[in-house]
Design an enzyme around this catalytic site. Structure first.
Site: not given
Length: 325
Positions: A131, A156, A262, A265, A288, A297
């Site tokens: 990120r 995050k 972003h 990423r 994740h 994705y």
């Protein structure tokens, strides 16, 4: 508001979160006239403010949730007046949109329009799936050259993870580290050289902030005053510089997609899947918590449609085969 900041710092909230929460609380007070103290308001005032954000302001669901979190913190931790019952405001619509992804050729074109430190950071975003702020906040000790790993600290949700260290970046990053060493030595010679340490590390290890390994990988050109302590330190570069550099490069590359930092990423995850990397591995590299987040994705991958036979073509080929026989 001083009390709000004090309690946020007691709970070790990030400085950006402190700024965001204070802004939402001030907006809440202004929405109700600016003269009523929050302790004299409650659940109904919160609901009307959140409904206003959703209906009139048409904010995203994540923005409305952020405002709610700030107000819940205010009443629970600062005013000691927990909100009873569930907040029944009009909810903003939550849209699940597929991410914008560049092809590998488009990534190559954008990187080809960048130079210097901004190019190095953009290559890190794409090469490691970082990120924007994860890249900006990297420290010298986060690079493992021998193990080919990049340690992402406090990502995050405050989570740490390990991601890949592109071999093609090792030479450039070694030179970047040497540049940081030269700058740090100069700061120390001038009586400075201390850097911000997260959490309570500064109190636990008083001298750690002056150690080279804790220095930011992308330090600012000038020292600045820490808004919390008043100490003069060298912080990391501002993220706006990289954002502007990416925007200019995308324009020069002639790409009309909505591309930002972003996006690199998103490209990292998509291209890894296209290259046959297991989705569970990609999930871990991206940090994740749920594989369903990574699965989005798969909807934007470049699929080999030429090898897929349409059912109509299959029907026609079968009919042709019967006629020949």
């Amino acid at each position: 508001m001083d009390q709000v900041r004090q309690v946020l710092r007691y709970h070790h909230y990030a400085y950006r979160t402190e700024q965001t929460y204070c802004d939402w609380i001030a907006r809440f007070i202004r929405f109700h006239g600016g003269k009523t103290h929050p302790k004299d308001m409650g659940k109904s005032e919160i609901e009307s403010f959140l409904s206003h954000l959703a209906v009139q302001q048409k904010v995203a669901a994540s923005t409305q949730s952020q405002a709610l979190n700030a107000l819940v913190f205010l009443y629970k931790h600062v005013l000691d007046l927990p909100i009873e019952g569930e907040i029944e405001a009009v909810r903003a619509r939550r849209h699940r949109r597929p991410p914008v992804v560049m092809t590998q050729d488009e990534v190559r074109r954008v990187l080809g329009e960048m130079r210097g430190e901004h190019l190095l950071m953009a290559r890190l975003l794409y090469g490691g799936g970082l990120r924007l702020m994860e890249c900006i906040r990297l420290r010298v000790q986060d690079l493992d050259f021998s193990g080919a790993k990049i340690y992402v600290r406090g990502g995050k949700g405050g989570k740490d993870r390990v991601t890949v260290f592109p071999r093609s970046l090792q030479g450039d990053l070694r030179r970047q580290v040497e540049g940081v060493r030269t700058l740090h030595d100069r700061d120390v010679a001038e009586g400075f050289g201390e850097v911000y340490l997260p959490g309570a590390l500064g109190r636990k290890y008083p001298g750690a902030g002056r150690e080279f390994r804790w220095q930011y990988l992308f330090p600012a050109k000038k020292r600045s005053i820490d808004p919390r302590t008043g100490a003069e330190r060298r912080h990391h570069v501002l993220e706006s510089g990289l954002q502007k550099a990416v925007k200019r490069a995308v324009g020069r590359a002639g790409i009309t997609k909505r591309v930002g930092c972003h996006t690199f990423r998103h490209c990292f995850a998509t291209h890894m899947l296209e290259n046959g990397v297991n989705i569970r591995v990609v999930q871990e590299l991206m940090g994740h918590a749920d594989v369903k987040t990574t699965e989005i994705y798969t909807h934007v991958m470049q699929k080999d449609l030429q090898s897929v036979l349409s059912p109509l073509d299959a029907l026609v080929e079968a009919k042709y085969t019967e006629q020949v026989v």
